[in-house]
Design a protein around this motif. Structure first.
Motif, PDB file in Angstrom:
ATOM      1  N   VAL A  88      16.217  -5.961  39.455  1.00 34.65           N
ATOM      2  CA  VAL A  88      17.681  -5.982  39.374  1.00 34.65           C
ATOM      3  C   VAL A  88      18.242  -7.287  39.963  1.00 34.65           C
ATOM      4  CG1 VAL A  88      19.802  -4.801  40.030  1.00 34.65           C
ATOM      5  CG2 VAL A  88      17.801  -3.462  39.397  1.00 34.65           C
ATOM      6  N   ARG A 123      10.544 -11.398  50.706  1.00 32.28           N
ATOM      7  CA  ARG A 123       9.459 -11.265  51.686  1.00 32.28           C
ATOM      8  C   ARG A 123       8.682 -12.589  51.733  1.00 32.28           C
ATOM      9  NH1 ARG A 123       8.709  -5.877  52.869  1.00 32.28           N
ATOM     10  NH2 ARG A 123       9.112  -4.374  51.212  1.00 32.28           N
ATOM     11  N   GLY A 161      16.236  -1.657  47.643  1.00 38.03           N
ATOM     12  CA  GLY A 161      15.852  -0.254  47.476  1.00 38.03           C
ATOM     13  C   GLY A 161      15.396   0.379  48.778  1.00 38.03           C
ATOM     14  N   ARG A 162      15.131   1.675  48.741  1.00 40.77           N
ATOM     15  CA  ARG A 162      14.700   2.504  49.874  1.00 40.77           C
ATOM     16  C   ARG A 162      15.775   2.554  50.983  1.00 40.77           C
ATOM     17  NH1 ARG A 162       9.710  -0.203  49.029  1.00 40.77           N
ATOM     18  NH2 ARG A 162       8.557   0.906  47.431  1.00 40.77           N
ATOM     19  N   PRO A 202      14.643  -1.185  55.434  1.00 42.26           N
ATOM     20  CA  PRO A 202      15.740  -1.709  56.254  1.00 42.26           C
ATOM     21  C   PRO A 202      17.081  -1.852  55.531  1.00 42.26           C
ATOM     22  CG  PRO A 202      14.391  -3.538  55.532  1.00 42.26           C
ATOM     23  CD  PRO A 202      13.761  -2.310  54.952  1.00 42.26           C
TER      24      PRO A 202
HETATM   25  N1  LIG Z   1      15.428  -0.978  38.128  1.00 39.32           N
HETATM   26  C1  LIG Z   1      16.494  -0.351  37.644  1.00 39.32           C
HETATM   27  O1  LIG Z   1      16.659  -0.225  36.444  1.00 39.32           O
HETATM   28  C2  LIG Z   1      17.521   0.216  38.583  1.00 39.32           C
HETATM   29  C3  LIG Z   1      18.613   0.939  38.063  1.00 39.32           C
HETATM   30  C4  LIG Z   1      19.608   1.419  38.932  1.00 39.32           C
HETATM   31  C5  LIG Z   1      19.476   1.215  40.281  1.00 39.32           C
HETATM   32  N2  LIG Z   1      18.376   0.538  40.766  1.00 39.32           N
HETATM   33  C6  LIG Z   1      18.280   0.338  42.196  1.00 39.32           C
HETATM   34  O2  LIG Z   1      18.277  -1.058  42.459  1.00 39.32           O
HETATM   35  C7  LIG Z   1      17.491  -1.330  43.612  1.00 39.32           C
HETATM   36  C8  LIG Z   1      16.452  -2.387  43.281  1.00 39.32           C
HETATM   37  O3  LIG Z   1      15.620  -1.890  42.243  1.00 39.32           O
HETATM   38  P1  LIG Z   1      14.583  -2.848  41.492  1.00 39.32           P
HETATM   39  O4  LIG Z   1      14.163  -2.116  40.282  1.00 39.32           O
HETATM   40  O5  LIG Z   1      15.125  -4.219  41.361  1.00 39.32           O
HETATM   41  O6  LIG Z   1      13.378  -2.831  42.534  1.00 39.32           O
HETATM   42  P2  LIG Z   1      12.221  -3.923  42.682  1.00 39.32           P
HETATM   43  O7  LIG Z   1      11.937  -4.586  41.391  1.00 39.32           O
HETATM   44  O8  LIG Z   1      11.118  -3.254  43.427  1.00 39.32           O
HETATM   45  O9  LIG Z   1      12.907  -5.020  43.619  1.00 39.32           O
HETATM   46  C9  LIG Z   1      13.134  -4.894  44.978  1.00 39.32           C
HETATM   47  C10 LIG Z   1      12.699  -6.194  45.613  1.00 39.32           C
HETATM   48  O10 LIG Z   1      13.129  -6.209  46.960  1.00 39.32           O
HETATM   49  C11 LIG Z   1      12.013  -6.586  47.752  1.00 39.32           C
HETATM   50  N3  LIG Z   1      12.146  -6.077  49.101  1.00 39.32           N
HETATM   51  C12 LIG Z   1      12.017  -4.810  49.537  1.00 39.32           C
HETATM   52  N4  LIG Z   1      12.211  -4.753  50.861  1.00 39.32           N
HETATM   53  C13 LIG Z   1      12.447  -6.022  51.268  1.00 39.32           C
HETATM   54  C14 LIG Z   1      12.697  -6.612  52.515  1.00 39.32           C
HETATM   55  N5  LIG Z   1      12.721  -5.888  53.620  1.00 39.32           N
HETATM   56  N6  LIG Z   1      12.898  -7.950  52.572  1.00 39.32           N
HETATM   57  C15 LIG Z   1      12.875  -8.704  51.458  1.00 39.32           C
HETATM   58  N7  LIG Z   1      12.639  -8.201  50.239  1.00 39.32           N
HETATM   59  C16 LIG Z   1      12.425  -6.862  50.144  1.00 39.32           C
HETATM   60  C17 LIG Z   1      10.827  -5.997  47.041  1.00 39.32           C
HETATM   61  O11 LIG Z   1       9.622  -6.564  47.476  1.00 39.32           O
HETATM   62  P3  LIG Z   1       8.296  -5.637  47.482  1.00 39.32           P
HETATM   63  O12 LIG Z   1       8.008  -5.323  46.062  1.00 39.32           O
HETATM   64  O13 LIG Z   1       7.292  -6.510  48.142  1.00 39.32           O
HETATM   65  O14 LIG Z   1       8.628  -4.402  48.282  1.00 39.32           O
HETATM   66  C18 LIG Z   1      11.176  -6.352  45.598  1.00 39.32           C
HETATM   67  O15 LIG Z   1      10.847  -7.679  45.287  1.00 39.32           O
HETATM   68  C19 LIG Z   1      16.942   0.022  44.076  1.00 39.32           C
HETATM   69  O16 LIG Z   1      17.791   0.565  45.037  1.00 39.32           O
HETATM   70  C20 LIG Z   1      16.996   0.862  42.802  1.00 39.32           C
HETATM   71  O17 LIG Z   1      17.095   2.248  43.066  1.00 39.32           O
HETATM   72  C21 LIG Z   1      17.414   0.040  39.949  1.00 39.32           C
END
Ligand SMILES: NC(=O)c1ccc[n+]([C@@H]2O[C@H](COP(=O)([O-])OP(=O)(O)OC[C@H]3O[C@@H](n4cnc5c(N)ncnc54)[C@H](OP(=O)(O)O)[C@@H]3O)[C@@H](O)[C@H]2O)c1
Length: 429
Positions: free
Chosen positions: A15, A46, A83-84, A87
């Motif tokens: 996202v 990270r 996400g999560r 933190p």
């Molecule tokens: N994907 C969708 O279609 C969608 C739709 C609606 C809502 N959302 C929401 O949007 C959010 C992001 O989703 P996403 O699909 O983009 O997830 P994602 O692809 O896993 O991206 C999250 C990124 O944040 C990084 N991250 C996590 N904790 C971190 C930290 N403490 N410091 C720095 N970076 C950190 C992760 O690294 P690591 O992989 O190393 O943990 C990853 O690169 C979530 O809350 C999700 O529920 C997503």
């Protein structure tokens, strides 16, 4: 043109990258709409992640410490897309305390700590927006908070989890088993390797907590949502439902009865004539019943980088407008009511019951007697294939309360040799 409003991103995954793409692709329109450029200048990643190519493409600085973003006086808005819960929760709170506005897509966090974070934003006179947290690209929160502000909403029903809708579509249209449908969803990237939150209805329940707040002004907690997922749903029941004119869908709902509400998630038999029955594959839809408009449905992609990012960027633009007008610290939805939950004896529905019973005469009479004692009639009864020893029977009941259903289940367990294989609500047409 005024000077750019600068944004810091927390997380640069699917996202986060989508946000950069939408800001870049739609730059001209965005600038003209808000009267200034919107630019992501820093992204927190990270230390182990390699995002140098993205940083170069979008001309942004990668940082590893939150302070590099929230202590930057040039940055006005922080977008949390990590996400999560932690933190993320601490980071959002720190950003608000540092005077930043926040946009997030994090439904898990908002469903569990949304009130706390909204109060903090209000205290800090900062904005907290989260359109993308429910049904990704469908602008449902803004629609309820703004366009339906004058309406009296009585029910919000939705297919708000793309993974399970994809699986159920395959189970209905291709007669796939639950396990095969899950495997295919995983292979296509719709389902995660641990699909618990999706198949057990938890993800949809998060969204129902948020929608209950917007539709009815009531703050409910996750343990107040009745949650049942589709784990292990039998293809026989899906086929039986189909033969009766229904499509099984995982439906999240929040409904007002008098001055109380009940929110739940579970597999529901949706009449094939209902618009929600035609929502296929990974698509989402939210169906709203209200006394002014009547029935309206909002359909679209519930996830994906660009749809989700489009909602996030719209939130950023709303905040820029508020910064320009100096109207800060209002909640995304200002409608607040005391929370009151509907008692189980006041919550009525028709039910689909799937039972396995010995294939002997007189068995069905036992069921009829239990139902009659509970004061409930059958609307439809179908006997499935028998192996000579056991027969599968499905019934659709007339309206009954949750308390009556619990009594019927107890009687079946105590007084018969039947196995109650499944019970699902049946939606009215
Ligand atoms: N994907 C969708 O279609 C969608 C739709 C609606 C809502 N959302 C929401 O949007 C959010 C992001 O989703 P996403 O699909 O983009 O997830 P994602 O692809 O896993 O991206 C999250 C990124 O944040 C990084 N991250 C996590 N904790 C971190 C930290 N403490 N410091 C720095 N970076 C950190 C992760 O690294 P690591 O992989 O190393 O943990 C990853 O690169 C979530 O809350 C999700 O529920 C997503």
């Amino acid at each position: 043109m005024e000077k750019p409003v600068k944004v810091g991103l927390l997380g640069l995954g699917v996202v986060g990258t989508g946000v950069l793409e939408i800001l870049s692709d739609h730059q001209n329109k965005i600038e003209k709409s808000i009267g200034c450029p919107l630019a992501v200048t820093k992204a927190l990643i990270r230390p182990t992640e390699d995002k140098a190519a993205i940083a170069e493409k979008y001309d942004l600085q990668l940082v590893h410490e939150l302070s590099d973003i929230i202590e930057d006086p040039e940055i006005d808005i922080v977008v949390e897309v990590m996400g999560r819960i932690e933190p993320a929760k601490t980071f959002i709170a720190e950003a608000l305390k540092a005077g930043k506005h926040v946009v997030t897509a994090n439904k898990d966090l908002l469903a569990q700590h949304g009130s706390e974070l909204a109060s903090l934003a209000h205290e800090q006179k900062r904005n907290l927006y989260y359109e993308a947290s429910v049904a990704g690209g469908i602008p449902i929160l803004r629609t309820i908070a703004n366009s339906l502000a004058a309406d009296d909403i009585t029910e919000v029903l939705g297919i708000v989890n793309g993974t399970t809708n994809y699986m159920l579509t395959k189970m209905v249209t291709e007669q796939m088993s639950y396990d095969v449908a899950l495997k295919q969803a995983q292979e296509l990237g719709f389902a995660e390797s641990d699909p618990t939150n999706d198949v057990d209805g938890i993800d949809a329940a998060y969204k129902m907590v948020i929608l209950s707040k917007f539709a009815f002004g009531m703050t409910i907690t996750m343990d107040q949502v009745k949650v049942k997922g589709i784990r292990g749903l039998a293809s026989e029941d899906v086929s039986m439902a189909d033969s009766l004119g229904y499509t099984v869908k995982l439906i999240g709902s929040t409904k007002k009865t008098g001055d109380s509400i009940s929110a739940e998630v579970g597999p529901v038999l949706v009449p094939n004539t209902h618009p929600l029955a035609s929502i296929h594959n990974e698509f989402n839809a939210v169906f709203v019943k209200s006394s002014g408009i009547g029935e309206s449905m909002y359909y679209g992609p519930g996830a994906g980088a660009r749809p989700t990012a489009t909602s996030i960027v719209a939130d950023l633009m709303t905040i820029v407008n508020k910064i320009q007008l100096g109207t800060l610290g209002h909640r995304f939805s200002e409608y607040t009511q005391p929370t009151k939950l509907t008692a189980p004896e006041e919550s009525f529905s028709k039910y689909f019951l799937s039972l396995e019973m010995p294939d002997e005469t007189g068995q069905f009479l036992q069921l009829a007697e239990i139902m009659a004692n509970a004061g409930v009639g059958f609307e439809q009864v179908v006997q499935g294939k028998s192996d000579g020893k056991k027969a599968r029977v499905v019934v659709i009941t007339h309206q009954l309360s949750e308390t009556m259903l619990a009594t019927i289940k107890k009687e079946i367990a105590e007084k018969t040799n039947f196995d109650l294989l499944a019970s699902m609500k049946v939606m009215e047409g």
